[in-house]
Design a protein around this motif. Structure first.
Motif, PDB file in Angstrom:
ATOM      1  N   THR A 224       0.798  -1.233   0.000  1.00  0.00           N
ATOM      2  CA  THR A 224       0.000   0.000   0.000  1.00  0.00           C
ATOM      3  C   THR A 224       0.827   1.277   0.000  1.00  0.00           C
ATOM      4  O   THR A 224       0.315   2.334  -0.385  1.00  0.00           O
ATOM      5  N   GLY A 225       2.062   1.216   0.486  1.00  0.00           N
ATOM      6  CA  GLY A 225       2.868   2.424   0.619  1.00  0.00           C
ATOM      7  C   GLY A 225       2.444   3.300   1.788  1.00  0.00           C
ATOM      8  O   GLY A 225       2.878   4.444   1.906  1.00  0.00           O
ATOM      9  N   TYR A 226       1.625   2.768   2.682  1.00  0.00           N
ATOM     10  CA  TYR A 226       1.128   3.522   3.838  1.00  0.00           C
ATOM     11  C   TYR A 226       2.248   3.641   4.864  1.00  0.00           C
ATOM     12  O   TYR A 226       2.471   2.764   5.680  1.00  0.00           O
ATOM     13  N   TRP A 227       2.951   4.761   4.836  1.00  0.00           N
ATOM     14  CA  TRP A 227       4.179   4.935   5.609  1.00  0.00           C
ATOM     15  C   TRP A 227       3.960   4.973   7.117  1.00  0.00           C
ATOM     16  O   TRP A 227       4.887   4.728   7.882  1.00  0.00           O
ATOM     17  N   LEU A 228       2.741   5.270   7.575  1.00  0.00           N
ATOM     18  CA  LEU A 228       2.501   5.297   9.017  1.00  0.00           C
ATOM     19  C   LEU A 228       2.693   3.919   9.651  1.00  0.00           C
ATOM     20  O   LEU A 228       3.019   3.828  10.837  1.00  0.00           O
ATOM     21  N   LEU A 229       2.527   2.870   8.880  1.00  0.00           N
ATOM     22  CA  LEU A 229       2.820   1.528   9.401  1.00  0.00           C
ATOM     23  C   LEU A 229       4.298   1.398   9.745  1.00  0.00           C
ATOM     24  O   LEU A 229       4.659   0.827  10.781  1.00  0.00           O
ATOM     25  N   ILE A 230       5.149   1.954   8.907  1.00  0.00           N
ATOM     26  CA  ILE A 230       6.586   1.908   9.158  1.00  0.00           C
ATOM     27  C   ILE A 230       6.937   2.798  10.346  1.00  0.00           C
ATOM     28  O   ILE A 230       7.790   2.441  11.166  1.00  0.00           O
ATOM     29  N   ALA A 231       6.275   3.941  10.468  1.00  0.00           N
ATOM     30  CA  ALA A 231       6.513   4.807  11.627  1.00  0.00           C
ATOM     31  C   ALA A 231       6.123   4.073  12.915  1.00  0.00           C
ATOM     32  O   ALA A 231       6.861   4.112  13.914  1.00  0.00           O
ATOM     33  N   PHE A 232       4.984   3.383  12.880  1.00  0.00           N
ATOM     34  CA  PHE A 232       4.550   2.589  14.036  1.00  0.00           C
ATOM     35  C   PHE A 232       5.581   1.511  14.361  1.00  0.00           C
ATOM     36  O   PHE A 232       5.952   1.324  15.520  1.00  0.00           O
ATOM     37  N   LEU A 233       6.056   0.802  13.348  1.00  0.00           N
ATOM     38  CA  LEU A 233       7.049  -0.254  13.565  1.00  0.00           C
ATOM     39  C   LEU A 233       8.353   0.313  14.131  1.00  0.00           C
ATOM     40  O   LEU A 233       8.976  -0.311  14.993  1.00  0.00           O
ATOM     41  N   THR A 234       8.749   1.485  13.669  1.00  0.00           N
ATOM     42  CA  THR A 234       9.974   2.107  14.187  1.00  0.00           C
ATOM     43  C   THR A 234       9.847   2.352  15.686  1.00  0.00           C
ATOM     44  O   THR A 234      10.748   1.997  16.462  1.00  0.00           O
ATOM     45  N   ILE A 235       8.740   2.932  16.101  1.00  0.00           N
ATOM     46  CA  ILE A 235       8.517   3.198  17.523  1.00  0.00           C
ATOM     47  C   ILE A 235       8.466   1.895  18.308  1.00  0.00           C
ATOM     48  O   ILE A 235       9.085   1.769  19.374  1.00  0.00           O
ATOM     49  N   ASP A 236       7.769   0.904  17.776  1.00  0.00           N
ATOM     50  CA  ASP A 236       7.642  -0.377  18.471  1.00  0.00           C
ATOM     51  C   ASP A 236       9.002  -1.068  18.610  1.00  0.00           C
ATOM     52  O   ASP A 236       9.333  -1.574  19.682  1.00  0.00           O
ATOM     53  N   PHE A 237       9.797  -1.060  17.541  1.00  0.00           N
ATOM     54  CA  PHE A 237      11.147  -1.635  17.605  1.00  0.00           C
ATOM     55  C   PHE A 237      12.003  -0.884  18.630  1.00  0.00           C
ATOM     56  O   PHE A 237      12.750  -1.496  19.392  1.00  0.00           O
ATOM     57  N   LEU A 238      11.925   0.441  18.636  1.00  0.00           N
ATOM     58  CA  LEU A 238      12.716   1.235  19.574  1.00  0.00           C
ATOM     59  C   LEU A 238      12.358   0.903  21.019  1.00  0.00           C
ATOM     60  O   LEU A 238      13.250   0.812  21.878  1.00  0.00           O
ATOM     61  N   LEU A 239      11.075   0.718  21.290  1.00  0.00           N
ATOM     62  CA  LEU A 239      10.656   0.354  22.650  1.00  0.00           C
ATOM     63  C   LEU A 239      11.247  -0.995  23.057  1.00  0.00           C
ATOM     64  O   LEU A 239      11.767  -1.147  24.166  1.00  0.00           O
ATOM     65  N   ARG A 240      11.173  -1.960  22.159  1.00  0.00           N
ATOM     66  CA  ARG A 240      11.715  -3.282  22.479  1.00  0.00           C
ATOM     67  C   ARG A 240      13.234  -3.254  22.577  1.00  0.00           C
ATOM     68  O   ARG A 240      13.827  -3.925  23.417  1.00  0.00           O
ATOM     69  N   ALA A 241      13.892  -2.459  21.736  1.00  0.00           N
ATOM     70  CA  ALA A 241      15.349  -2.348  21.783  1.00  0.00           C
ATOM     71  C   ALA A 241      15.816  -1.719  23.095  1.00  0.00           C
ATOM     72  O   ALA A 241      16.886  -2.043  23.598  1.00  0.00           O
ATOM     73  N   ALA A 242      14.982  -0.849  23.658  1.00  0.00           N
ATOM     74  CA  ALA A 242      15.317  -0.167  24.912  1.00  0.00           C
ATOM     75  C   ALA A 242      14.833  -0.950  26.136  1.00  0.00           C
ATOM     76  O   ALA A 242      14.788  -0.398  27.234  1.00  0.00           O
ATOM     77  N   ASN A 243      14.486  -2.204  25.950  1.00  0.00           N
ATOM     78  CA  ASN A 243      13.967  -3.050  27.040  1.00  0.00           C
ATOM     79  C   ASN A 243      12.683  -2.498  27.641  1.00  0.00           C
ATOM     80  O   ASN A 243      12.434  -2.636  28.834  1.00  0.00           O
ATOM     81  N   LEU A 244      11.868  -1.854  26.815  1.00  0.00           N
ATOM     82  CA  LEU A 244      10.578  -1.322  27.255  1.00  0.00           C
ATOM     83  C   LEU A 244       9.450  -2.085  26.568  1.00  0.00           C
ATOM     84  O   LEU A 244       8.469  -1.491  26.121  1.00  0.00           O
ATOM     85  N   GLY A 245       9.613  -3.400  26.492  1.00  0.00           N
ATOM     86  CA  GLY A 245       8.632  -4.246  25.823  1.00  0.00           C
ATOM     87  C   GLY A 245       7.238  -4.151  26.406  1.00  0.00           C
ATOM     88  O   GLY A 245       6.254  -4.414  25.715  1.00  0.00           O
ATOM     89  N   ASN A 246       7.119  -3.756  27.667  1.00  0.00           N
ATOM     90  CA  ASN A 246       5.791  -3.589  28.275  1.00  0.00           C
ATOM     91  C   ASN A 246       5.005  -2.476  27.603  1.00  0.00           C
ATOM     92  O   ASN A 246       3.782  -2.439  27.699  1.00  0.00           O
ATOM     93  N   PHE A 247       5.691  -1.561  26.929  1.00  0.00           N
ATOM     94  CA  PHE A 247       5.034  -0.461  26.230  1.00  0.00           C
ATOM     95  C   PHE A 247       4.879  -0.738  24.736  1.00  0.00           C
ATOM     96  O   PHE A 247       4.296   0.067  24.017  1.00  0.00           O
ATOM     97  N   SER A 248       5.416  -1.843  24.268  1.00  0.00           N
ATOM     98  CA  SER A 248       5.344  -2.216  22.858  1.00  0.00           C
ATOM     99  C   SER A 248       3.975  -2.836  22.562  1.00  0.00           C
ATOM    100  O   SER A 248       3.597  -3.844  23.160  1.00  0.00           O
ATOM    101  N   VAL A 249       3.257  -2.238  21.636  1.00  0.00           N
ATOM    102  CA  VAL A 249       1.933  -2.752  21.262  1.00  0.00           C
ATOM    103  C   VAL A 249       2.064  -4.163  20.702  1.00  0.00           C
ATOM    104  O   VAL A 249       1.283  -5.055  21.063  1.00  0.00           O
ATOM    105  N   LEU A 250       3.050  -4.381  19.838  1.00  0.00           N
ATOM    106  CA  LEU A 250       3.210  -5.709  19.237  1.00  0.00           C
ATOM    107  C   LEU A 250       3.588  -6.750  20.278  1.00  0.00           C
ATOM    108  O   LEU A 250       3.079  -7.879  20.250  1.00  0.00           O
ATOM    109  N   SER A 251       4.453  -6.411  21.193  1.00  0.00           N
ATOM    110  CA  SER A 251       4.860  -7.348  22.235  1.00  0.00           C
ATOM    111  C   SER A 251       3.680  -7.701  23.142  1.00  0.00           C
ATOM    112  O   SER A 251       3.468  -8.864  23.477  1.00  0.00           O
ATOM    113  N   ARG A 252       2.919  -6.703  23.514  1.00  0.00           N
ATOM    114  CA  ARG A 252       1.756  -6.952  24.379  1.00  0.00           C
ATOM    115  C   ARG A 252       0.697  -7.776  23.650  1.00  0.00           C
ATOM    116  O   ARG A 252       0.133  -8.709  24.213  1.00  0.00           O
ATOM    117  N   ALA A 253       0.448  -7.439  22.386  1.00  0.00           N
ATOM    118  CA  ALA A 253      -0.542  -8.188  21.606  1.00  0.00           C
ATOM    119  C   ALA A 253      -0.076  -9.627  21.392  1.00  0.00           C
ATOM    120  O   ALA A 253      -0.885 -10.563  21.467  1.00  0.00           O
TER     121      ALA A 253
END
Length: 151
Positions: free
Chosen positions: A39-68
Motif C-alpha cells: 500500500t505504501g502507507y508509511w505510518l505503518l513503518i513509523a509505528f514499527l519504528t517506535i515499536d522496535f525502539l521500545l523493544r530495543a530499549a527493554n521497554l517491551g511492556n510499552f510495545s503494542v506488538l509485544s503486548r498483543a
C-alpha cells in the motif's frame, strides 16, 4: 534453564523471554511490513519504528506488538519457551534502524530503496516467525569476527 536459540556467537544477557511470543511478534512485523509494501502507507513503518525502539530499549511492556503477541500466545495457550533476551534485543535494534531508514527514505520520496529495505525486513521477520532463524545472530557473529580480526 533456557536454550540459546542461536548456534552462533550471539549476544547474551542471561535474562529470558518467551521465544514463542517473540515469533508471534515477528509474524506481526512481517504482516505490517507486507501491508506497507503493498500500500505504501508509511505510518505503518513509523509505528514499527517506535515499536522496535521500545523493544530495543527493554521497554517491551510499552510495545503494542509485544503486548498483543503475549495476549495472543495466552489466548491460544501457546507455551513459554525461554530463550535469552539479548539476540531478540539486537534484532529489535536492527529492526529500528531498518524501519527508521525506510520511513526517512519514503518521506523524502526516494524511489524503490524503501521498498527494497522493507522486502529485506519482511524476509528477516518471516524467517524468525516461521523457522526461528536468527538473522541477527549471523549479523552479530559477522560483526564480532570482523572486529576480532582487526585486533
Amino acid at each position: 534453564m533456557f536454550k540459546q536459540n542461536c548456534t552462533m556467537m550471539c549476544p547474551v544477557d542471561l535474562t529470558t523471554v518467551n521465544e514463542n511470543q517473540a515469533r508471534i511478534t515477528a509474524l506481526s512485523v512481517f504482516i505490517l511490513t507486507l501491508i506497507y509494501i503493498l500500500t505504501g502507507y508509511w505510518l505503518l513503518i513509523a509505528f514499527l519504528t517506535i515499536d522496535f525502539l521500545l523493544r530495543a530499549a527493554n521497554l517491551g511492556n510499552f510495545s503494542v506488538l509485544s503486548r498483543a503477541s503475549g495476549l495472543l500466545a495466552s489466548l491460544l495457550s501457546i507455551g513459554n519457551k525461554p530463550t535469552d533476551r539479548a539476540p531478540k534485543r539486537f534484532a529489535a535494534i536492527v529492526g529500528s534502524l531498518f524501519t527508521a531508514a525506510i520511513a526517512v527514505l519514503h518521506l523524502f520520496s526516494v524511489v524503490f530503496v524503501p521498498y527494497i529495505l522493507a522486502d529485506i525486513l519482511a524476509i528477516f521477520a518471516l524467517l524468525e516467525a516461521v523457522f526461528a532463524f536468527c538473522v541477527g545472530c549471523h549479523v552479530y557473529s559477522l560483526i564480532r569476527s570482523l572486529l576480532s580480526a582487526k585486533s
